[in-house]
Design a protein around this motif. Sequence first.
Motif, mmCIF file in Angstrom:
data_model
loop_
_atom_site.group_PDB
_atom_site.id
_atom_site.type_symbol
_atom_site.label_atom_id
_atom_site.label_comp_id
_atom_site.label_asym_id
_atom_site.label_seq_id
_atom_site.Cartn_x
_atom_site.Cartn_y
_atom_site.Cartn_z
ATOM 1 N N LYS A 103 0.870 -1.187 0.000
ATOM 2 C CA LYS A 103 0.000 0.000 0.000
ATOM 3 C C LYS A 103 0.904 1.234 0.000
ATOM 4 N N PRO A 104 0.372 2.412 -0.364
ATOM 5 C CA PRO A 104 1.242 3.593 -0.483
ATOM 6 C C PRO A 104 2.013 3.936 0.798
ATOM 7 N N TYR A 159 -6.491 -2.221 -0.611
ATOM 8 C CA TYR A 159 -5.516 -2.669 -1.620
ATOM 9 C C TYR A 159 -5.412 -4.193 -1.722
ATOM 10 N N VAL A 208 -2.779 0.240 -6.274
ATOM 11 C CA VAL A 208 -2.046 1.457 -5.882
ATOM 12 C C VAL A 208 -1.830 2.345 -7.113
#
Length: 428
Positions: free
Chosen positions: A132-133, A188, A211
């Motif tokens: 994930k970011p 995600y 993402v």
Amino acid sequence: MSLATLKSRWKFTQKIGQGGFGEIYCVYDNEKKEKVAIKMERIDRKKRALALEISVLRKIQDSPFAAKFISCGRNSEHNYLVMELLGDNLSTLKKKQPLQRFSLGTTIKLGLQMISSIEDAHEAGYLHRDIKPSNFALRLDHNIKTRNNISLESCCIIDFGLARKYLDSEGKHREPREEAGFRGTPRYASLNSHLGKELSRRDDLWSLFYVFIEFLKGKLPWSFVREKEKIFELKSLHTNVGLCKNLPKELTVMFNYLSSLNYEDCPDYKYLKSLLIEMYRQYGYNEKTKYDWEIIDESLNSLRSSSSSKVDSTIALTGTTKGQNRVVKKQIIGNHSKDHDREVKNLNDLIYPNLKKNTPRNSNNNPNKDNNNDYQDFIVHFKQNNDIETESEINEFEKMMKMINAEDNTDTTSQLYIDNHKCLCNIL
Ligand SMILES: Nc1ncnc2c1ncn2[C@@H]1O[C@H](COP(=O)(O)OP(=O)(O)OP(=O)(O)O)[C@@H](O)[C@H]1O
């Protein structure tokens, strides 16, 4: 434990991160004479993850995408991991952008590094399982090298607390468990994770694909939904056509390629990177292309030096936190000058030169009309009203999502965006 100093070597300065597994502090290292990061995990925690994280981080130290391991240990209250201090994570950075998304150029530059970092973890025998970011962060010090003297890259993969070894002691792929349970972050997570299936290498890349879509569009169609089950429903409904609408065709190709992978398959990382490189080439980017934040920094510096009266709009453009965004909104509404409009426009043109212009949609427009600016409209409107964060606002979104589901508007991301937009207008 006192958070003043640890082993009389690390002097705590500030807390910089808080996750489900631990707290991250910025500390001054008296030995190295520099700031480093410490991740702390209470030893009385039921679910311990730091030992695993330390083990994986040490195994991937030759990767240019890993934070440098410095030390680890345990005292009466905490397990701790000392590592290189990194900068903003990609979720924070994305929120700082004027439209809360990244340009194609920046997405590709980051994407290439993110694929390689996942490949390196897989090569070491581990799945990350929480791509994930916020689990990627930018490197602050670009002068350090790996043990093999390879220059380190700017984007680091972090947080191996949910990692899992997918190879057995003989190097063979482990058999899937019958019921593995959900792992990851709902927004995600791959469909396999929602289904409780054993994850494999393809699932890290599915998360990365979501993402990418989020980086480019600003939001995923399920970004406003909190319940895992509803997210799963929406994710299942969104085929490649819906998710990749108005995006370069290579993303549809990527979706189709990931769909073709079986549990034990080794993903072709090179092929995935070649798809990104192809987009890079087609849209006129090159090695000199700057990250969005570099362009913003340069523009802001020149704005600052050109006129001190423009400081208000400077703050508006950088809008870092939700609280500040409220201030920003007030500043934009209360201080809506032509100058400000021009600065925002100039900056958007600079950062997003290759994407279509943001023409606000006329509310009388036929929502079914196939319009390439659909998602842009939504993002622009979301940006203008980006303080949607109260319970009732989120509930409105959820109601809307239900309605869309009931109407079987399955495969049309842009329709979702139009409806999101309509919903936003109703809320405001
Ligand atoms: N080495 C580092 N340098 C600077 N910041 C860091 C570092 N490691 C982590 N952080 C920051 O702290 C945040 C949380 O870290 P991390 O993801 O490792 O913790 P976590 O408890 O596993 O989180 P989560 O529950 O969200 O998965 C990161 O998103 C990042 O912003």
